[in-house]
Design an enzyme around this catalytic site. Structure first.
Site, PDB file in Angstrom:
ATOM      1  N   GLY A 477       0.819  -1.201   0.000  1.00  0.00           N
ATOM      2  CA  GLY A 477       0.000   0.000   0.000  1.00  0.00           C
ATOM      3  C   GLY A 477       0.852   1.250   0.000  1.00  0.00           C
ATOM      4  N   GLU A 716       8.112   4.940   8.015  1.00  0.00           N
ATOM      5  CA  GLU A 716       7.883   4.872   9.460  1.00  0.00           C
ATOM      6  C   GLU A 716       8.203   6.178  10.180  1.00  0.00           C
ATOM      7  OE1 GLU A 716       8.919   0.446  10.657  1.00  0.00           O
ATOM      8  OE2 GLU A 716      10.077   1.085   8.937  1.00  0.00           O
TER       9      GLU A 716
HETATM   10 MO1  MOS Z   1       8.246  -2.595   9.230  1.00  0.00          MO
HETATM   11  S1  MOS Z   1       7.551  -2.516  11.106  1.00  0.00           S
HETATM   12  O1  MOS Z   1       9.818  -2.221   9.097  1.00  0.00           O
HETATM   13  O2  MOS Z   1       7.417  -3.505   8.183  1.00  0.00           O
END
Ligand code: MOS
Length: 757
Positions: A477, A716
């Site tokens: 996604g 992230e």
């Molecule tokens: Mo991630 S938590 O590096 O898929």
């Protein structure tokens, strides 16, 4: 743009595809329902499998009554530990640091609620569901231990995959002796369950000892040999297809028990089997985020400089595996701190084993650190932004290394200006809106490391002027179908539309893990290099061909762009790729690529993406209900391949942060250990109404060291900083800091009453 001859350039120029806000290449397939997710596959003769889960969290199954299930019309088979063959590899063995211990009906022990204890296979999904309900189990039940006061304490050997649990530098005690003041805070974060929209699923079909698996997976290159090991077949016998993932968040990077059981059932019954988890089954066997109990302390001198940083995190894991969230590593490289001491301890809960989830370690740790920094600013009598700038880290204080690039100052400025931070009154409880709601403003710093994985890719240029580029990579996604395509096109010096691009299955070169926010840099770097390898070969042919305008230009810099190879010194001298291939009578040229990060750079520099997030919340003065009304972040992550998708990821990350701050919490019954809120009615995540205004701004950053292309991750980054920003905004609205996440009305009420007293 493809540059050749390939110089060992530190800083390769990408071409015109990168930097464009292309819309999703997979968008049409998704909105028209043509995108095939794992569970959409229905091979001929398909059977359906549903597992029955343990209703206790700790103990043993003493009796499993399968008679009623087997008598159900439609039920074909029931697998239990009694009739399930052993796997070729002990599922409790850790063959790689990435391997999770899994439950696949190899024993009668129960290690967490919801653990598979039987698998019912039926001709229809309905019969399988009904059959699973008819399984009766008796247990020898032990009391469940869930929570830091109940679980078994232990000393961990590592956090995450392999990071040491302790780290210290500088002289903490000496620094503390010089301190004028200190702040210290203890905050708990809850168990959180990944809950990707698409539940974990598998469709498995065997043909002799060859296996085809449809399964959403973030790391095909690891999954393929992993599956092969469990089933005792060569890795080349496994075909794994994962073209689309409906979210992953870390929980689709390793192999889990339920999906392996689906594969096992297919082998037992010699027919294809589908096993898809129901939502409530995602609260046990497929990982979660560790709960943490953290203490953060900062010591500050008379000039309001941070002297010492201490972070201790007590972190949960399961009774049978060792993965621990690295919460106390979140602040190592964040602010200027001469002395640093961080340490993790572990507590065993009777839950499934946790794993990486949405900025593992950094999200949990920064949620507490950013509050401590805010409290330090308050103590210093300084504005929170001013205080952070006052303690800005010009180098990584944990190791003394310079940053490969750090445009955090620009992020602070950009986001603060967009937010209107200068008007912020310093004291809490000063702002009310026209409806009488208390309004608060808070901020946090975002940081995420920039790892790099050894991904591989292939590119093939054809004589008709089209090309093919491929790597096994994964789009959960985040936009890999699009951003990686752009990078592949730039590597070949062609328009993206002239390239057949393929990712998401195991026949392709190993694109490594879509995780650690490193996929664009790693797999994209490999695709770019594969295209460059093609152009290098093409240039060799042209410069040796006396009929080519490029004849004899072997030592010159040549550029491939828009399907044409030409001299950098004189772009008018050149010819189309097709002409070169045509004359040479070559059908296609194949190139191989690996992304590259200079070894010396890794040793020399600290590598991070950065950002700043500002939050506005409104709190009802009577009910203490909290709403986030604005979130504005600015982020610097090196070269941005696709601004539209990067912003989408960053706003998504900020929404994860809101979710962490106000919504998500996995609650287990203290007596039974069973999850109490294992559905979306009880396990809260933000819906659109919770997200009125979230904005991500991109700050230019040139990172010449992080890898050849200067690309860092954005996946992230957005959650880090946001959680603390919201907590700080709540404090600014009503003057209360709560001892745990998510921030709850009852804790705010308690805090407000304490303030009045
Ligand atoms: Mo991630 S938590 O590096 O898929």
């Amino acid at each position: 743009m493809a540059d050749t001859p390939m110089v060992a350039a530190h800083h390769v120029r990408l071409g015109s595809n990168s930097g464009q806000s292309m819309t999703r290449k997979d968008g049409l397939a998704k909105v028209t329902g043509k995108a095939n997710y794992a569970a959409d596959n229905r091979p001929e003769g398909l059977l359906h499998a549903v597992f029955a889960g343990a209703s206790i969290a700790r103990g043993r199954v003493t009796l499993l009554d399968t008679k009623a299930a087997l008598a159900h019309p439609g039920v074909v088979h029931v697998m239990t530990p009694e009739n399930t063959p052993a796997l070729s590899q002990d599922p409790d063995e850790k063959t790689t640091p990435f391997t999770a211990r899994i439950d696949v009906l190899q024993h009668n022990d129960v290690r967490y609620a919801g653990q598979p204890i039987a698998v019912v296979v039926a001709e229809t999904l309905e019969a399988a569901i009904e059959g699973a309900r008819l399984i009766k189990a008796e247990y020898d039940e032990q009391p469940a231990r869930i929570g830091f006061d109940d679980g078994e304490a232990f000393t961990p050997e590592a956090v995450g995959i392999s990071t040491p649990p302790k780290f210290a530098t500088g002289d903490l005690e000496a620094q503390r002796k010089q301190a004028a003041s200190s702040v210290s805070v203890v905050v708990e974060t809850p168990l959180q369950y990944h809950n990707a929209m698409e539940p974990h699923a598998v469709v498995a079909a065997w043909d002799g000892d060859k296996l085809t698996v449809d399964m959403p997976n973030q790391a095909i290159g690891l999954a393929k040999p992993g599956i092969a090991n469990y089933f005792g077949i060569p890795a080349e016998n496994v075909t794994l297809r994962s073209p689309y993932l409906g979210g992953g968040f870390g929980s689709k990077a390793v192999l889990f028990g339920p999906q392996m059981l689906g594969i096992l059932a297919a082998r037992e019954l010699k027919r294809p089997v589908k096993l898809a988890l129901k939502r409530d089954q995602m609260f046990g066997p497929v990982q979660h985020r560790s709960a943490t109990r953290q203490t953060v302390r900062y010591d500050i001198d008379a000039d309001n400089r941070l002297l010492a940083f201490e972070h201790q995190a007590n972190v949960s894991t399961s009774s049978f595996d060792n993965w621990l969230d690295g919460a106390a590593n979140a602040g190592l490289s964040l602010y200027a701190t001469p002395a640093i001491s961080v340490a993790h301890s572990g507590t065993r809960f009777d839950t499934g084993t946790p794993g990486a989830m949405r900025a593992p370690g950094i999200a949990t740790g920064s949620a507490v650190i950013e509050c401590a920094i805010d409290m330090a600013a308050e103590k210093a009598g300084m504005d929170p932004l001013e205080f952070r700038l006052h303690n800005y880290a010009e180098k990584d204080h944990s190791n003394g290394k310079p940053y490969s690039a750090k445009a955090l100052r620009e992020c602070y400025e950009t986001a603060a200006n967009a937010f209107g931070w200068t008007d912020r009154p310093p004291k809490p409880g000063q702002m009310r809106d026209e409806d009488g709601l208390l309004t608060g403003w808070g901020m946090g710093t975002s940081i995420f490391h920039a790892p790099f994985f050894p991904a591989k890719a292939r590119a093939v240029l054809r004589k008709d002027g089209t090309a093919r580029a491929e790597t096994s990579g994964a789009d959960m996604g985040q936009g890999a179908w699009t951003a990686l395509w752009q990078m592949a096109a730039d590597g070949l010096g062609m328009a993206a539309d002239d390239i057949d691009f393929d990712i998401g299955h195991s026949d392709l070169p190993d694109g490594s893990v879509a995780g650690g926010s490193a996929h664009t840099a790693s797999a994209g770097g490999a695709l770019f290099a594969a295209g460059n390898d093609v152009i290098r070969q093409l240039a060799e042919i042209a410069t040796k061909d006396s009929d080519s305008p490029l004849f004899g230009a072997g030592n010159e810099r040549l550029i491939g762009e828009n399907g044409r190879l030409f001299k950098a010194s004189d772009p008018s001298v050149g010819e189309p790729y097709t002409a070169i291939l045509e004359r040479a009578g070559i059908d296609e040229i194949e190139g191989q690529g690996r992304g590259n990060r200079d070894k010396a750079s890794t040793e020399t520099y600290a590598m991070f993406s950065h950002g700043a997030v500002f939050a506005e919340v409104k709190v009802d003065p009577d009910l203490y209900q909290v709403r986030v009304t604005r979130l504005i972040g600015a982020f610097a992550a090196g070269r941005i391949i696709n601004p539209r998708l990067a912003k989408s990821q960053l706003t998504g990350g900020m929404i994860w942060g809101m979710s962490f701050a106000l919504h998500e919490e996995g609650v287990h019954d203290k007596r039974t250990g069973r999850p109490l809120n294992n559905d979306f009615a009880g396990y809260h995540i933000p819906v659109l109404a919770d997200v009125p205004h979230v904005e991500a701004l991109l700050v230019d950053e040139d990172d010449p060291h992080v890898n050849d292309l200067g690309v860092k991750g954005v996946g992230e980054l957005g959650i880090t900083g946001t959680v603390g920003a919201i907590a700080n905004a709540v404090w600014h609205a009503i003057g209360v800091r709560t001892p745990r996440y998510p921030i709850k009305i009852e804790d705010l009420l308690k805090g407000a009453e304490a303030l009045k007293a």
